[in-house]
Design a protein around this motif. Structure first.
Motif, PDB file in Angstrom:
ATOM      1  N   ALA A  10     -17.443  63.716   8.858  1.00 20.79           N
ATOM      2  CA  ALA A  10     -17.099  64.621   9.954  1.00 20.79           C
ATOM      3  C   ALA A  10     -17.229  66.083   9.551  1.00 20.79           C
ATOM      4  N   ASP A  11     -17.752  66.891  10.455  1.00 21.05           N
ATOM      5  CA  ASP A  11     -17.875  68.331  10.189  1.00 21.05           C
ATOM      6  C   ASP A  11     -16.611  69.072  10.556  1.00 21.05           C
ATOM      7  N   ASP A  12     -15.699  68.413  11.278  1.00 17.42           N
ATOM      8  CA  ASP A  12     -14.538  69.123  11.844  1.00 17.42           C
ATOM      9  C   ASP A  12     -13.263  68.945  11.041  1.00 17.42           C
ATOM     10  N   ILE A  13     -13.401  68.496   9.791  1.00 15.37           N
ATOM     11  CA  ILE A  13     -12.205  68.419   8.947  1.00 15.37           C
ATOM     12  C   ILE A  13     -12.422  69.218   7.668  1.00 15.37           C
ATOM     13  N   ALA A  14     -11.302  69.665   7.071  1.00 15.51           N
ATOM     14  CA  ALA A  14     -11.374  70.564   5.903  1.00 15.51           C
ATOM     15  C   ALA A  14     -11.203  69.831   4.577  1.00 15.51           C
ATOM     16  N   ALA A  15     -10.938  68.542   4.641  1.00 14.74           N
ATOM     17  CA  ALA A  15     -10.762  67.757   3.404  1.00 14.74           C
ATOM     18  C   ALA A  15     -10.896  66.289   3.758  1.00 14.74           C
ATOM     19  N   ASP A  16     -11.133  65.468   2.734  1.00 13.98           N
ATOM     20  CA  ASP A  16     -11.138  64.018   2.969  1.00 13.98           C
ATOM     21  C   ASP A  16      -9.726  63.588   3.302  1.00 13.98           C
ATOM     22  N   TYR A  17      -9.591  62.629   4.188  1.00 15.40           N
ATOM     23  CA  TYR A  17      -8.291  62.011   4.298  1.00 15.40           C
ATOM     24  C   TYR A  17      -8.407  60.510   4.418  1.00 15.40           C
ATOM     25  N   LEU A  18      -7.315  59.882   4.001  1.00 19.98           N
ATOM     26  CA  LEU A  18      -7.281  58.438   3.853  1.00 19.98           C
ATOM     27  C   LEU A  18      -6.017  57.888   4.503  1.00 19.98           C
ATOM     28  N   ILE A  19      -6.220  56.955   5.421  1.00 23.52           N
ATOM     29  CA  ILE A  19      -5.097  56.218   5.999  1.00 23.52           C
ATOM     30  C   ILE A  19      -5.234  54.789   5.519  1.00 23.52           C
ATOM     31  N   LEU A  20      -4.202  54.290   4.849  1.00 24.80           N
ATOM     32  CA  LEU A  20      -4.241  52.945   4.301  1.00 24.80           C
ATOM     33  C   LEU A  20      -3.120  52.133   4.931  1.00 24.80           C
ATOM     34  N   ASN A  21      -3.504  51.040   5.550  1.00 20.21           N
ATOM     35  CA  ASN A  21      -2.523  50.208   6.244  1.00 20.21           C
ATOM     36  C   ASN A  21      -1.605  51.044   7.131  1.00 20.21           C
ATOM     37  N   GLY A  22      -2.191  52.005   7.801  1.00 20.09           N
ATOM     38  CA  GLY A  22      -1.462  52.802   8.771  1.00 20.09           C
ATOM     39  C   GLY A  22      -0.753  54.031   8.214  1.00 20.09           C
ATOM     40  N   THR A  23      -0.765  54.221   6.913  1.00 18.18           N
ATOM     41  CA  THR A  23      -0.041  55.344   6.309  1.00 18.18           C
ATOM     42  C   THR A  23      -0.995  56.313   5.618  1.00 18.18           C
ATOM     43  N   ALA A  24      -0.850  57.587   5.930  1.00 18.38           N
ATOM     44  CA  ALA A  24      -1.677  58.607   5.293  1.00 18.38           C
ATOM     45  C   ALA A  24      -1.359  58.636   3.798  1.00 18.38           C
ATOM     46  N   GLN A  25      -2.379  58.675   2.982  1.00 17.08           N
ATOM     47  CA  GLN A  25      -2.212  58.615   1.523  1.00 17.08           C
ATOM     48  C   GLN A  25      -2.323  59.983   0.862  1.00 17.08           C
ATOM     49  N   THR A  26      -1.525  60.169  -0.187  1.00 20.28           N
ATOM     50  CA  THR A  26      -1.624  61.377  -1.011  1.00 20.28           C
ATOM     51  C   THR A  26      -1.622  60.935  -2.465  1.00 20.28           C
ATOM     52  N   GLY A  27      -1.746  61.878  -3.383  1.00 25.50           N
ATOM     53  CA  GLY A  27      -1.617  61.557  -4.809  1.00 25.50           C
ATOM     54  C   GLY A  27      -2.760  60.718  -5.350  1.00 25.50           C
ATOM     55  N   PRO A  28      -2.478  59.917  -6.393  1.00 22.98           N
ATOM     56  CA  PRO A  28      -3.524  59.183  -7.103  1.00 22.98           C
ATOM     57  C   PRO A  28      -4.406  58.296  -6.205  1.00 22.98           C
ATOM     58  N   ALA A  29      -3.795  57.635  -5.214  1.00 23.71           N
ATOM     59  CA  ALA A  29      -4.579  56.735  -4.358  1.00 23.71           C
ATOM     60  C   ALA A  29      -5.634  57.545  -3.585  1.00 23.71           C
ATOM     61  N   LEU A  30      -5.217  58.695  -3.054  1.00 24.03           N
ATOM     62  CA  LEU A  30      -6.158  59.552  -2.321  1.00 24.03           C
ATOM     63  C   LEU A  30      -7.205  60.129  -3.271  1.00 24.03           C
TER      64      LEU A  30
END
Lengths: 327, 327
Positions: free
Chosen positions: B48-68
């Motif tokens: 996507a061109d309209d976001i400023a960073a990768d993001y990850l939703i895993l099993n419905g929950t937005a991920q941060t830290g090592p998993a992301l």
């Protein structure tokens, strides 16, 4: 003449598993153990002219079959060594159960050897020679002859494969708190088990590293360094069981309760208790700790579901002649 | 563009444990697995061109830290490979629990890779290349790209380390009856675990024998020879765990219930049931059997105290693109 000797079983810290020579019981690697005080085999040997064959009474029961045959072969060896032609009456009693991971063959063949030599009246056989002769009956029996903390130099011949004490029993007040998981006789005898070692592709690597572990363990014992001692003892036990489980067919001595105890011991040590585990060819877990922690460790073990009994043993002395008499 | 891909986890019969190159995830030995039908990860990737960073939703929950971060590194690699500059929205769902011995990283990185490539519109990346790219994210993910019974050639470079199907999913109706012992997340992630392999003095010997086990296992699968298959699969699992338990510090994945199930499986096989066990980096025991025995094995497992759940999976197919769309 008749003589009675007493010997302690021992718990190995650097394990003996696999032979360089099965017949002479020359081991693949050197090993280290401590004798277990309070546990013992008492054996009486009478070289007698009035019997037509060797006989063996074990814990009150006359023995036949493989158990008797193994003792007869040992008596044959002693007869050749001592230049005797007499048969022997042998009576032996263990004050601990057989085949459940507390090495009864070690104390048994040590006591048999010391009693047999004492009953012959020969005064020229020193402790080192006694350890060689005991070794011929059962490898680990060599380690039950000297006292305290013992090293069995693997050597590469009958002459060079002997045991000696590295430190006396009062050098370090360690206790073996034995978590008894099951008292069933183990399915595979150790003699056969040693032959299985070479069927694991991992055995050569284990043996190649053994000299390093031996030195680390010896140094830790002499320095009374529990931290180093614990790490190398547990690693050596796991290395032996790794070979057992990857032999063909595999030998699994661990029971679910064994795993539970080993995990608990690691956890207790991470809390600051000086305790470590080691296991032999059976399900029982030997929890080695310092004397001041033994009661605490025993209490914790007795609370565990799979632990059916707990025995404790301090560091034991050398095999000894209890009495000698002319019949 | 956006694309959704589905991939199955896989159960290894000849294990991957230890890298020749940690960064490129070039393994120390080649491995073999089968995909698990019915268990899957479904992953949607939108460049996507309209976001400023990768993001990850895993099993419905937005991920941060090592998993992301791990996913971001994989997306960085895909961006370089696909010549993209866009960030990615990634949504992923597993229909099985994470970190309990069912390899979620394999299906996750396989699905992520297939979806990411499909969403780029590139038509010149074949299955073999997809397995290389998936491998860079998680070694065993290479094996979840092709279908059925899969071999991952270790190779010795990025180009030469890829996976391919050795037989399709309908070649042999095996079932993985998974005895779930615990659903707790495992303490040591596989990436770190692979680095620990070289701390065991036994790893070199295990790797040296791996090519022979690989050939024995491949031949047994192609011939549908369960007897040979069972022996080599169990031996290979025990060899891996032997390395784990003798690493410094040791990694114990077996729980008491795991030992109990493995012992039972051996016993059932000696009664004539075609079943064998294998374990990964977790306490669950994968009981591999033929389809006609699966219900019986499941029944017996459910009766065991330590077995909290049982999942069954037949042989699964290749990772697939479920849909592609322009956003």
């Amino acid at each position: 003449m008749e003589a009675t000797a007493r010997a302690h079983p021992n718990i190995a810290f650097i394990k003996y598993w696999g032979n360089r020579d099965d017949h002479l019981r020359i081991p693949a690697n050197s090993s280290i153990s401590m004798n277990l005080d309070g546990l013992s085999t008492e054996t009486t040997v009478e070289w007698a002219d009035d019997i037509a064959a060797d006989y063996l009474i074990l814990n009150g029961t006359a023995q036949t079959g493989p158990a008797l045959e193994r003792v007869q072969r040992h008596l044959d060896m002693l007869r050749r060594r001592l230049n005797l032609s007499a048969y022997a009456r042998v009576e032996s009693t263990n004050n601990f159960p057989m085949g459940a991971g507390i090495a009864s063959s070690a104390s048994s063949f040590a006591a048999l050897t010391v009693a047999g030599v004492a009953a012959s009246g020969r005064g020229d056989i020193d402790e080192r020679e006694l350890t060689r002769l005991a070794r011929l009956g059962s490898g680990s029996a060599s380690r039950s002859v000297p006292g305290g903390f013992v090293e069995w130099h693997s050597g590469d011949s009958h002459e060079t494969s002997y045991a000696e004490s590295m430190a006396p029993e009062n050098h370090w007040a360690l206790v073996d708190v034995i978590a008894v998981i099951s008292t069933a006789h183990k399915a595979v005898g150790s003699t056969e088990g040693h032959k299985s070692a070479s069927t694991s592709v991992l055995q050569t690597a284990r043996v190649a590293d053994a000299a390093l572990r031996f030195e680390q363990c010896k140094r830790a014992i002499l320095d009374r360094d529990f931290v180093t001692f614990a790490e190398v003892v547990e690693r050596d036990s796991n290395l032996m069981h790794a070979i057992m489980m990857t032999s063909r067919p595999p030998l699994f001595y661990w029971l679910p309760g064994s795993l539970e105890v080993m995990e608990s011991v690691r956890s207790w040590r991470s809390e600051g208790l000086d305790v470590c585990y080691t296991m032999d060819a059976g399900p029982n877990v030997h929890c080695i700790c310092t004397q001041e922690r033994a009661a605490e460790i025993e209490t914790r073990l007795r609370q565990m579901t799979y632990v059916v009994d707990v025995r404790t043993a301090g560091v034991g002395g050398a095999a000894s002649v209890v009495r000698v008499s002319k019949r």
